[in-house]
Design a protein around this motif. Structure first.
Motif, PDB file in Angstrom:
ATOM      1  N   ARG A  12       1.119  -0.890  -0.093  1.00  0.00           N
ATOM      2  CA  ARG A  12      -0.217   0.036  -0.061  1.00  0.00           C
ATOM      3  C   ARG A  12       0.973   1.321   0.487  1.00  0.00           C
ATOM      4  NH1 ARG A  12      -4.919  -1.320   4.327  1.00  0.00           N
ATOM      5  NH2 ARG A  12      -5.541  -3.056   3.291  1.00  0.00           N
ATOM      6  N   LYS A  13       1.954   1.569   0.778  1.00  0.00           N
ATOM      7  CA  LYS A  13       2.993   2.319   0.517  1.00  0.00           C
ATOM      8  C   LYS A  13       3.375   2.732  -0.553  1.00  0.00           C
ATOM      9  CE  LYS A  13       6.767   2.109   3.354  1.00  0.00           C
ATOM     10  NZ  LYS A  13       7.651   1.480   4.268  1.00  0.00           N
ATOM     11  N   TRP A  14       3.851   2.057  -1.394  1.00  0.00           N
ATOM     12  CA  TRP A  14       5.237   1.849  -2.730  1.00  0.00           C
ATOM     13  C   TRP A  14       3.050   1.989  -3.736  1.00  0.00           C
ATOM     14  CZ3 TRP A  14       7.509  -2.628  -4.268  1.00  0.00           C
ATOM     15  CH2 TRP A  14       9.042  -3.367  -2.372  1.00  0.00           C
ATOM     16  N   MET A  15       2.203   1.925  -3.328  1.00  0.00           N
ATOM     17  CA  MET A  15       1.248   2.393  -4.158  1.00  0.00           C
ATOM     18  C   MET A  15       1.022   3.909  -4.073  1.00  0.00           C
ATOM     19  SD  MET A  15      -0.102   0.373  -7.009  1.00  0.00           S
ATOM     20  CE  MET A  15      -1.599   0.759  -6.778  1.00  0.00           C
ATOM     21  N   LEU A  16       0.940   4.002  -2.749  1.00  0.00           N
ATOM     22  CA  LEU A  16       0.869   5.448  -2.433  1.00  0.00           C
ATOM     23  C   LEU A  16       1.789   6.475  -2.831  1.00  0.00           C
ATOM     24  CD1 LEU A  16      -0.952   5.370   1.649  1.00  0.00           C
ATOM     25  CD2 LEU A  16      -1.874   5.682  -0.925  1.00  0.00           C
ATOM     26  N   TYR A  17       3.478   6.268  -2.634  1.00  0.00           N
ATOM     27  CA  TYR A  17       4.274   7.283  -3.663  1.00  0.00           C
ATOM     28  C   TYR A  17       4.281   6.860  -4.831  1.00  0.00           C
ATOM     29  CZ  TYR A  17       6.600   6.206   0.949  1.00  0.00           C
ATOM     30  OH  TYR A  17       7.682   6.067   1.980  1.00  0.00           O
ATOM     31  N   ILE A 102      -3.027   0.789 -18.553  1.00  0.00           N
ATOM     32  CA  ILE A 102      -2.048   0.612 -18.188  1.00  0.00           C
ATOM     33  C   ILE A 102      -1.624   0.485 -17.078  1.00  0.00           C
ATOM     34  CG2 ILE A 102       0.579   1.483 -17.919  1.00  0.00           C
ATOM     35  CD1 ILE A 102      -0.082   2.004 -20.900  1.00  0.00           C
ATOM     36  N   GLY A 103      -2.345   2.114 -16.203  1.00  0.00           N
ATOM     37  CA  GLY A 103      -2.804   2.489 -14.711  1.00  0.00           C
ATOM     38  C   GLY A 103      -3.244   0.918 -13.946  1.00  0.00           C
ATOM     39  N   LEU A 104      -3.701   0.034 -14.850  1.00  0.00           N
ATOM     40  CA  LEU A 104      -4.990  -0.609 -13.641  1.00  0.00           C
ATOM     41  C   LEU A 104      -3.946  -1.840 -13.539  1.00  0.00           C
ATOM     42  CD1 LEU A 104      -8.064  -0.661 -15.609  1.00  0.00           C
ATOM     43  CD2 LEU A 104      -8.117   0.244 -13.618  1.00  0.00           C
ATOM     44  N   MET A 105      -2.857  -2.093 -14.096  1.00  0.00           N
ATOM     45  CA  MET A 105      -2.481  -3.122 -13.645  1.00  0.00           C
ATOM     46  C   MET A 105      -1.187  -3.328 -13.119  1.00  0.00           C
ATOM     47  SD  MET A 105      -3.227  -5.550 -15.980  1.00  0.00           S
ATOM     48  CE  MET A 105      -4.805  -5.143 -17.178  1.00  0.00           C
ATOM     49  N   THR A 106      -0.852  -1.865 -12.667  1.00  0.00           N
ATOM     50  CA  THR A 106       0.375  -1.000 -11.868  1.00  0.00           C
ATOM     51  C   THR A 106      -0.082  -1.784 -10.217  1.00  0.00           C
ATOM     52  OG1 THR A 106      -0.907   1.013 -10.371  1.00  0.00           O
ATOM     53  CG2 THR A 106       0.083   1.430 -13.026  1.00  0.00           C
ATOM     54  N   SER A 107      -0.901  -2.618 -10.045  1.00  0.00           N
ATOM     55  CA  SER A 107      -1.118  -3.460  -8.585  1.00  0.00           C
ATOM     56  C   SER A 107      -0.348  -4.685  -8.861  1.00  0.00           C
ATOM     57  CB  SER A 107      -2.242  -3.493  -7.814  1.00  0.00           C
ATOM     58  OG  SER A 107      -2.842  -4.011  -8.865  1.00  0.00           O
ATOM     59  N   TYR A 108      -0.688  -4.947  -9.376  1.00  0.00           N
ATOM     60  CA  TYR A 108      -0.142  -6.524  -9.998  1.00  0.00           C
ATOM     61  C   TYR A 108       2.030  -6.780 -10.133  1.00  0.00           C
ATOM     62  CZ  TYR A 108      -4.761  -6.872 -10.868  1.00  0.00           C
ATOM     63  OH  TYR A 108      -6.081  -7.746 -11.115  1.00  0.00           O
ATOM     64  N   VAL A 109       2.205  -5.204 -10.817  1.00  0.00           N
ATOM     65  CA  VAL A 109       3.568  -5.166 -11.081  1.00  0.00           C
ATOM     66  C   VAL A 109       3.668  -4.823  -9.605  1.00  0.00           C
ATOM     67  CG1 VAL A 109       4.995  -3.351 -12.154  1.00  0.00           C
ATOM     68  CG2 VAL A 109       3.530  -3.893 -13.403  1.00  0.00           C
ATOM     69  N   VAL A 110       3.275  -3.809  -8.466  1.00  0.00           N
ATOM     70  CA  VAL A 110       3.914  -3.855  -7.452  1.00  0.00           C
ATOM     71  C   VAL A 110       3.631  -5.119  -6.645  1.00  0.00           C
ATOM     72  CG1 VAL A 110       3.294  -3.364  -5.107  1.00  0.00           C
ATOM     73  CG2 VAL A 110       3.353  -1.226  -7.417  1.00  0.00           C
ATOM     74  N   ILE A 111       3.217  -6.032  -6.074  1.00  0.00           N
ATOM     75  CA  ILE A 111       3.143  -7.637  -5.813  1.00  0.00           C
ATOM     76  C   ILE A 111       4.187  -8.131  -6.843  1.00  0.00           C
ATOM     77  CG2 ILE A 111       1.280  -9.187  -5.928  1.00  0.00           C
ATOM     78  CD1 ILE A 111      -0.934  -7.731  -6.058  1.00  0.00           C
TER      79      ILE A 111
END
Length: 122
Positions: A12-17, A102-111
């Motif tokens: 969550r912290k990485w996503m907020l950054y 592309i933005g919709l996929m960012t959480s999967y990249v972060v994971i």
């Protein structure tokens, strides 16, 4: 705090950054349409990540208590993604649709990055 809770907080912290970086980029860089599209998609992705993590915690508690289990919220996460795309299509002058996708996929990249980085430490 368990390892899973630490991982949740870290993701969550990485996503907020990432959201903060995209917002600053949308304000100051000369590509606001693309960056606003990435921001919109990443906000929906962050919501989906938060919802998935919350549902997984609820699901594991239900299994541990041997009570009835519910789903992991697939419909609500799909609805959030569809809503982001609809907003991008409705306001094409502000949001770039490919950037939203592309933005919709960012959480999967972060994971995936989180798993790769912190599995090497173990």
């Amino acid at each position: 705090m368990s390892d899973y809770n630490v991982m949740i907080a870290r993701q969550r912290k990485w996503m907020l950054y990432l959201l903060a970086i995209l917002l600053i980029g949308a304000i100051f860089l000369p590509y606001p349409r693309v960056l606003l599209g990435l921001l919109l998609g990443t906000m929906a992705s962050f919501y989906n990540l938060w919802m998935l993590q919350k549902k997984i915690v609820d699901f594991t508690e239900a299994v541990a208590n041997q009570s009835s289990t519910r789903g992991i919220g697939m419909v609500s996460r799909f609805a959030a993604a569809i809503l982001a795309v609809i907003v991008a299509l409705r306001f094409e002058e502000y949001f770039h649709i490919i950037a939203v996708l592309i933005g919709l996929m960012t959480s999967y990249v972060v994971i995936m990055i989180d798993v790769m980085v912190f599995r090497k430490k173990d």
